[in-house]
Design a protein around this motif. Structure first.
Motif, PDB file in Angstrom:
ATOM      1  N   THR A   1      -7.619  11.004   6.810  1.00 58.08           N
ATOM      2  CA  THR A   1      -7.938  10.763   5.313  1.00 58.08           C
ATOM      3  C   THR A   1      -9.312  11.339   4.942  1.00 58.08           C
TER       4      THR A   1
ATOM      5  N   PHE B   1       0.899  -1.065  -0.010  1.00 57.45           N
ATOM      6  CA  PHE B   1       0.006  -0.021   0.058  1.00 57.45           C
ATOM      7  C   PHE B   1       0.888   1.255  -0.033  1.00 57.45           C
TER       8      PHE B   1
ATOM      9  N   THR C   1      -6.156   4.949  -3.666  1.00 55.00           N
ATOM     10  CA  THR C   1      -5.761   5.046  -2.299  1.00 55.00           C
ATOM     11  C   THR C   1      -6.852   5.078  -1.394  1.00 55.00           C
ATOM     12  N   MET C   2      -7.676   6.202  -1.194  1.00 53.84           N
ATOM     13  CA  MET C   2      -8.357   6.364  -0.337  1.00 53.84           C
ATOM     14  C   MET C   2      -9.637   5.390  -0.196  1.00 53.84           C
TER      15      MET C   2
ATOM     16  N   MET D   1      -2.659   8.523   4.245  1.00 55.06           N
ATOM     17  CA  MET D   1      -2.718   7.391   3.858  1.00 55.06           C
ATOM     18  C   MET D   1      -1.483   6.439   4.428  1.00 55.06           C
ATOM     19  N   LEU D   2      -0.424   7.003   4.249  1.00 56.98           N
ATOM     20  CA  LEU D   2       0.862   6.332   4.735  1.00 56.98           C
ATOM     21  C   LEU D   2       0.597   5.694   6.285  1.00 56.98           C
TER      22      LEU D   2
ATOM     23  N   PHE E   1      -6.440   9.844  -7.765  1.00 59.62           N
ATOM     24  CA  PHE E   1      -5.441   9.372  -6.675  1.00 59.62           C
ATOM     25  C   PHE E   1      -6.334   9.037  -5.355  1.00 59.62           C
TER      26      PHE E   1
ATOM     27  N   MET F   1      -1.604  12.118   1.426  1.00 60.75           N
ATOM     28  CA  MET F   1      -0.634  11.112   1.143  1.00 60.75           C
ATOM     29  C   MET F   1       0.070  10.843   2.504  1.00 60.75           C
TER      30      MET F   1
ATOM     31  N   GLY G   1       1.314   8.849  -6.065  1.00 62.38           N
ATOM     32  CA  GLY G   1       1.132  10.193  -5.854  1.00 62.38           C
ATOM     33  C   GLY G   1       2.126  10.843  -6.760  1.00 62.38           C
TER      34      GLY G   1
ATOM     35  N   VAL H   1       0.598   4.185  -2.762  1.00 57.15           N
ATOM     36  CA  VAL H   1       0.214   5.397  -2.325  1.00 57.15           C
ATOM     37  C   VAL H   1       1.137   6.429  -2.951  1.00 57.15           C
ATOM     38  N   SER H   2       2.578   6.210  -2.648  1.00 59.42           N
ATOM     39  CA  SER H   2       3.490   7.395  -2.981  1.00 59.42           C
ATOM     40  C   SER H   2       3.712   7.132  -4.415  1.00 59.42           C
TER      41      SER H   2
END
Length: 789
Positions: free
Chosen positions: A143, A85, A255-256, A124-125, A250, A121, A93, A89-90
């Motif tokens: 988030t 993940f 991600t989200m 999420m991380l 994104f 971001m 991003g 995400v990154s």
């Protein structure tokens, strides 16, 4: 750099760099997006450092003390799942922030845009690497907040505000249910550390046999479903498409919306292998997959089509993670995990393609498009690759995970037996047919055929490489993972699946497995999908007619009724409880005080006035008390505002002299400063109003006020006289406790500060929150007034 430090830095670096982004913007101007992309690249490199360790079956752990008394630590945990993940995400991003450099207008507030992206971001991380459940909840809600700001980025558009508000209410509200589930887990296990639970088989067995197992599971799944737009909570995602398209790519594809899927995967070892898990997670996924895939037919907004396809594809993963039995708890884990990675590539690519199309055509209405392959050939190829991958067409990566989905559906149906042996595979095929139909709709409606509208620009061209490269790279990954899946499987999927199943996982994935039942299901899917596409317009028209005939039969309508009804009912309640004038509030508070204080005193006391009183008052105190009484009377009888304010201020300054006499200099200086500030504010306001009291006080009102004030004064006097004798038992002064414990417990020598910050920390925090909310209210009122001019 050790791995724990790298992960911790990856989590907090986006927040730090977001704080200094405005300074960077003054230097970089319109190119500040590259600054944000560089931050995402650094985060990717930091997370990637943990990849060799998790491939070898190792984990990264570490913690800092946070709230030890509540067993809450700032702890991070890196395994195959969280690292996967983190890379998504990154990595996505980087592409999104690079793409935004060309997509976003130079007239936009770019500093705010990229700050929000970086904070999202980081949130999420922080969520995917959190080991502690309470910490995970904090990042989870972050988030929701940052996505709210991103969805509502265009604050002057009512639909953007509506979509942002809906997303916050649904996702953050679901997070509250999730927190309740975590608290139940803490009650069962005595810990909030998820890793501790995962690594303790006896603790997992305790959870599954506990009476709170089902409530905890239901509450957590509500939070996951709300975040990933599953079941009735899907309603927020289509409205979130009002965000800028890079934000949609994104948040709402890569991600989200996968946060809920991540949570389901993370708690899989704790709850799977039970009927409740299969019914809640698997059943919710299957139903949402079919419903969202069917509803995608009536969408004409290209981002709307992608929104419903996202809901359906997330449901694929939810269903696969839900496939479980007592003997085989992880039937669909590898398929779901592989599809999670594949979906991030092809869906982010599709959103970026949609952004290019909307950017060039100035519309998102697919009924006005067609034939764009001639003017946007590169975009057409990229979009077709991503859409065909979503449809599960070989040799693309979506085909591989769809095959695995079909295989796990067959296995789950066989284990359940009876009608489920056919129903579950049939549902999987139907969901795949829906996917095939709306994927072809995306390609055909935008790029094939002829133009359907004369309102499109006459001359369109491919975007700059800055916008074209990110989706092209994602399309390349779609092809590479499809044709050569072994690298992605070995370095990403196997460690992630091992992190979920808590055992070593070895996979063999290839394009050709021979003539299998899953391949037959794929062929049926393509045939059924083509048949559905032939009736695509008729199905969409039928849905429109049903929606028009029964407008109240939708979850969106239910949401609007609840929210609007709450607004109306709160307004009616406020009219009763808050009529406006100050006097009713004061009267109500004073009467309640009399009821709670005077009545018990009268009922308990043998005598209201203690028989032994020390009436010796030093001259200094007597003079001060006399002056305070005179100043207080002045505030009541003076007829001009200025005179009354001076009298009120005199009371405050005289009270500070009392504090000095009683050897309380901290209180005295605080009283002096507050009184001075209040007096200045009063004087600034008073110059804007008439200088005399205009209201006429009738005799009845005066008699009422005198009666209430006298009763309150007498009650306070009696309570003070009996504070240390009479009806109230003598007690030792609390000051001794604070004197003895301020240094050892709080490390502070200033006792007043220690009381406010440590011993009364929650009270002070509440006061700060109230002041912040009041300040925001004042700011918005002033802002709205200036905007209206």
């Amino acid at each position: 750099m050790d791995l724990f430090t790298a992960i911790t830095l990856a989590v907090f670096l986006p927040f730090i760099m977001a704080a200094i982004l405005p300074a960077a913007e003054r230097v970089l101007k319109n190119r500040v997006g590259w600054y944000a992309a560089a931050v995402a690249l650094i985060c990717l490199l930091l997370v990637a450092q943990a990849l060799p360790a998790v491939v070898n079956g190792e984990t990264v752990t570490g913690s800092f003390p946070w709230i030890p008394s509540l067993q809450v630590e700032l702890s991070f945990y890196g395994d195959g799942l969280s690292v996967m993940f983190g890379l998504i995400v990154s990595g996505i991003g980087i592409l999104i922030m690079s793409y935004s450099n060309e997509y976003m207008s130079k007239r936009e507030d770019l500093s705010r845009y990229y700050r929000y992206l970086l904070m999202f971001m980081g949130s999420m991380l922080g969520m995917v690497f959190s080991s502690n459940a309470i910490q995970l909840f904090v990042f989870w809600e972050l988030t929701s907040i940052t996505s709210f700001m991103l969805i509502g980025y265009w604050r002057n558009r009512p639909m953007s505000v509506y979509g942002a508000t809906k997303s916050l209410l649904v996702t953050a509200g679901g997070g509250i249910f999730m927190l309740a589930g975590f608290l139940l887990l803490g009650i069962i296990t005595g810990t909030f550390d998820i890793v501790t639970i995962l690594q303790n088989g006896s603790m997992i067995a305790l959870i599954k046999g506990h009476e709170l197992f089902l409530p905890a599971l239901v509450l957590i799944i509500i939070g996951a479903a709300a975040k990933s737009a599953q079941g009735p909570f899907y309603i927020w995602l289509p409205n979130a498409m009002e965000a800028p398209t890079p934000v949609s790519a994104f948040l709402h594809s890569a991600t989200m919306v996968k946060a809920g899927i991540y949570l389901v995967a993370r708690i899989h070892p704790i709850f799977s292998g039970t009927e409740a898990w299969f019914v809640l997670v698997g059943g919710l996924g299957i139903i949402t997959m079919l419903a969202a895939g069917f509803l995608a037919f009536r969408q004409t907004d290209i981002k709307g089509i992608l929104a419903y396809s996202t809901i359906s594809q997330l449901a694929y993963m939810m269903a696969m993670y839900g496939y479980t039995s007592y003997q085989y708890p992880g039937i669909g884990v590898t398929a779901a995990t592989f599809h999670l990675l594949n979906h991030a590539t092809f869906k982010a690519c599709l959103f970026l393609v949609a952004g290019i199309v909307a950017h060039e055509t100035a519309t998102r209405d697919i009924t006005k498009m067609g034939g764009l392959r001639k003017e946007l050939p590169a975009t057409f190829i990229i979009g077709a690759i991503a859409a065909l991958s979503m449809a599960g067409v070989p040799p693309l990566n979506g085909f591989l995970s769809k095959e695995m989905f079909y295989e796990s559906s067959l296995e789950m149906g066989h284990i359940l037996g009876g009608p489920f042996e056919y129903l579950i595979p049939a549902a999987a095929v139907l969901g795949g047919a829906f996917t095939f139909a709306y994927s072809i709709r995306f390609i055909d409606g935008i790029f094939l055929g002829k133009r359907r509208s004369e309102h499109l620009p006459k001359h369109m061209h491919e975007p700059t490489p800055v916008m074209l490269f990110p989706p092209a790279l994602l399309a390349a990954l779609v092809i590479l993972i499809g044709i050569f899946p072994s690298a992605a499987v070995h370095y990403i999927i196997e460690p992630a699946a091992s992190g979920i199943l808590l055992e070593d996982v070895q996979l063999h994935v290839s394009l050709w497995h021979g003539f299998t039942a899953a391949l037959l299901m794929t062929i049926i899917t393509f045939i059924a999908g083509a048949a559905l596409y032939a009736r695509y317009g008729a199905i969409a028209a039928w849905q429109d007619r049903v929606s028009a005939r029964y407008p109240a039969w939708s979850f969106n309508s239910l949401y609007d009724r609840i929210v609007n009804g709450a607004s109306g009912k709160s307004t009616a309640f406020a009219k009763v409880m808050q009529p406006g004038p100050l006097s009713p509030y004061l009267i109500a508070m004073l009467l309640i005080f009399l009821l709670l204080s005077a009545v018990p005193v009268i009922m308990i006391a043998g005598t209201l006035i203690p028989t032994e009183l020390n009436l010796e008052v030093p001259m200094y105190e007597a003079v001060l008390l006399g002056l305070i009484i005179l100043a207080s009377l002045g505030t009541a009888v003076l007829r001009k505002y200025l005179h009354a304010i001076i009298a009120v201020s005199a009371v405050g300054y005289l009270v500070s002299l009392v504090f000095i006499y009683l050897q309380a200099p901290d209180l005295a200086i605080t009283q002096l400063l507050v009184e001075t500030l209040a007096t200045i504010i009063f004087l600034l306001v008073i110059i804007k109003v008439p200088q005399t009291f205009r209201e006429k006080i009738t005799r009845s009102v005066l008699a009422r006020d005198l009666l209430i004030s006298s009763a309150v004064s007498i009650t306070v006097l009696i309570l003070l006289l009996n504070a240390s004798q009479g009806i109230v038992s003598p007690f030792e002064s609390l000051s001794y406790y604070f004197i003895e414990n301020s240094v050892p417990l709080a490390g502070g020598h200033n006792m007043v500060n220690v009381i406010l910050v440590d011993f009364r920390g929650y009270d002070t925090l509440g006061e700060i929150v109230v002041l912040c909310l009041a300040g925001l209210g004042v700011y918005n009122l002033l802002k709205s007034r200036s905007d209206s001019k």
